[in-house]
Each structure stands twice: as C-alpha cells, then as structure tokens.
Write an enzyme that holds these catalytic residues in place. Structure first.
Site, PDB file in Angstrom:
ATOM      1  N   GLU A   1     -47.154 -19.470 -27.009  1.00 52.78           N
ATOM      2  CA  GLU A   1     -48.223 -19.815 -27.945  1.00 52.78           C
ATOM      3  C   GLU A   1     -49.456 -18.941 -27.709  1.00 52.78           C
ATOM      4  O   GLU A   1     -50.199 -19.127 -26.752  1.00 52.78           O
ATOM      5  CB  GLU A   1     -48.591 -21.299 -27.803  1.00 52.78           C
ATOM      6  CG  GLU A   1     -49.518 -21.806 -28.848  1.00 52.78           C
ATOM      7  CD  GLU A   1     -48.976 -21.691 -30.267  1.00 52.78           C
ATOM      8  OE1 GLU A   1     -49.757 -21.325 -31.156  1.00 52.78           O
ATOM      9  OE2 GLU A   1     -47.775 -21.975 -30.474  1.00 52.78           O
TER      10      GLU A   1
ATOM     11  N   GLU B   1     -55.425 -28.064 -27.450  1.00 52.71           N
ATOM     12  CA  GLU B   1     -54.501 -26.968 -27.790  1.00 52.71           C
ATOM     13  C   GLU B   1     -53.097 -27.255 -27.279  1.00 52.71           C
ATOM     14  O   GLU B   1     -52.108 -26.953 -27.953  1.00 52.71           O
ATOM     15  CB  GLU B   1     -55.006 -25.637 -27.237  1.00 52.71           C
ATOM     16  CG  GLU B   1     -54.131 -24.456 -27.629  1.00 52.71           C
ATOM     17  CD  GLU B   1     -53.905 -24.320 -29.125  1.00 52.71           C
ATOM     18  OE1 GLU B   1     -52.743 -24.062 -29.523  1.00 52.71           O
ATOM     19  OE2 GLU B   1     -54.850 -24.472 -29.916  1.00 52.71           O
TER      20      GLU B   1
ATOM     21  N   GLU C   1     -46.665 -28.727 -33.001  1.00 55.86           N
ATOM     22  CA  GLU C   1     -46.021 -27.625 -33.729  1.00 55.86           C
ATOM     23  C   GLU C   1     -44.574 -27.431 -33.279  1.00 55.86           C
ATOM     24  O   GLU C   1     -43.684 -27.230 -34.109  1.00 55.86           O
ATOM     25  CB  GLU C   1     -46.819 -26.340 -33.546  1.00 55.86           C
ATOM     26  CG  GLU C   1     -48.140 -26.357 -34.287  1.00 55.86           C
ATOM     27  CD  GLU C   1     -48.927 -25.065 -34.126  1.00 55.86           C
ATOM     28  OE1 GLU C   1     -48.483 -24.167 -33.383  1.00 55.86           O
ATOM     29  OE2 GLU C   1     -50.003 -24.973 -34.751  1.00 55.86           O
TER      30      GLU C   1
END
Length: 135
Positions: free
Chosen positions: A42, A83, A90
C-alpha cells in the site's frame, strides 16, 4: 452467569489456540505481519508512514511545550491507525470482488474520507502549533 463466562473462555481458547503470554506473542506476530503487508502493498501507507517519521523528528527539535508535542504525536499515530484500517477495508472489499459495485465504492470512499479527516486534523494541529510559536 459465571459458568457462561467460563464456557466462553474455554471455547475461545480452543478455537484460537493460545492463551496468556503465548497469545500476546502470537498477536504481536500478526501485527508485525500487518505492518509488513501494509508497507509492501500500500503506497498510501508508505507515504503516511514516512510523513509521520519526518514529523516525529521535527517534533523532537521544535521548542513546543510537552502538551503540544503529545498532541502532535497522537495525531500522527491517529493518521497511521486510520490508514491501516483503510488499507484493511480496501483489501477486504477487493478480496470479495474486484467488479464495480456501489456498496464496494461506498466502503472504499468512506475509508478514504476517514483518512482525509485524520490528515486534515494533523495539518490543522501543526498549523496551530506553529502559530503558537510565532504569535
């Protein structure tokens, strides 16, 4: 009532496999794996991590009061935590399906909005801390 708690604890121990210190060590390993995966896969996590590492170094050398330094450190950790959660959302959505889906879009967009707010908070607090020094 106490018997129910004992049964639940026994069930959790049998299902999860570890208790006490062994469980803490196993959970720490999972956390380390999570950090490694987020960093490897990521880009947004890498960016937020490096931003916050730079900010931590700046905090050490800035003549802020201890209260302001603590506030800035908390805001930095919050942006990293959000995050990581956003990355998990996600990954979960993409695991379910990579096809376009309105609910998947909502899930991803809401996670992104949460991260935006965490970074906005970090930015505003830094502005306030710097203004406190200048004025």
């Amino acid at each position: 009532m106490a018997g129910d708690a004992l049964v639940a604890d026994s069930f959790a121990s049998n299902v999860k496999g570890k208790t006490g210190l062994a469980r803490i060590l196993k959970a720490s390993g999972y956390s380390i794996d999570g950090f490694k995966a987020a960093y490897k896969f990521e880009a947004a996590f890498r960016q937020v991590l490096w931003l916050n590492l730079v900010l931590f170094i700046v905090i050490v050398f800035m003549p802020f009061s201890i209260g302001i330094k603590m506030m800035l450190v908390v805001a930095s950790f919050l942006s990293l935590i959000v995050e990581l959660i956003n990355t998990g959302i996600e990954a979960s959505v993409d695991h379910t399906s990579t096809e376009q889906n309105p609910l998947a879009k909502i899930a991803k967009d809401v996670g992104s909005a949460a991260q935006f707010l965490a970074l906005l908070l970090l930015f505003v607090l830094w502005l306030m801390a710097l203004a406190n020094l200048l004025f």
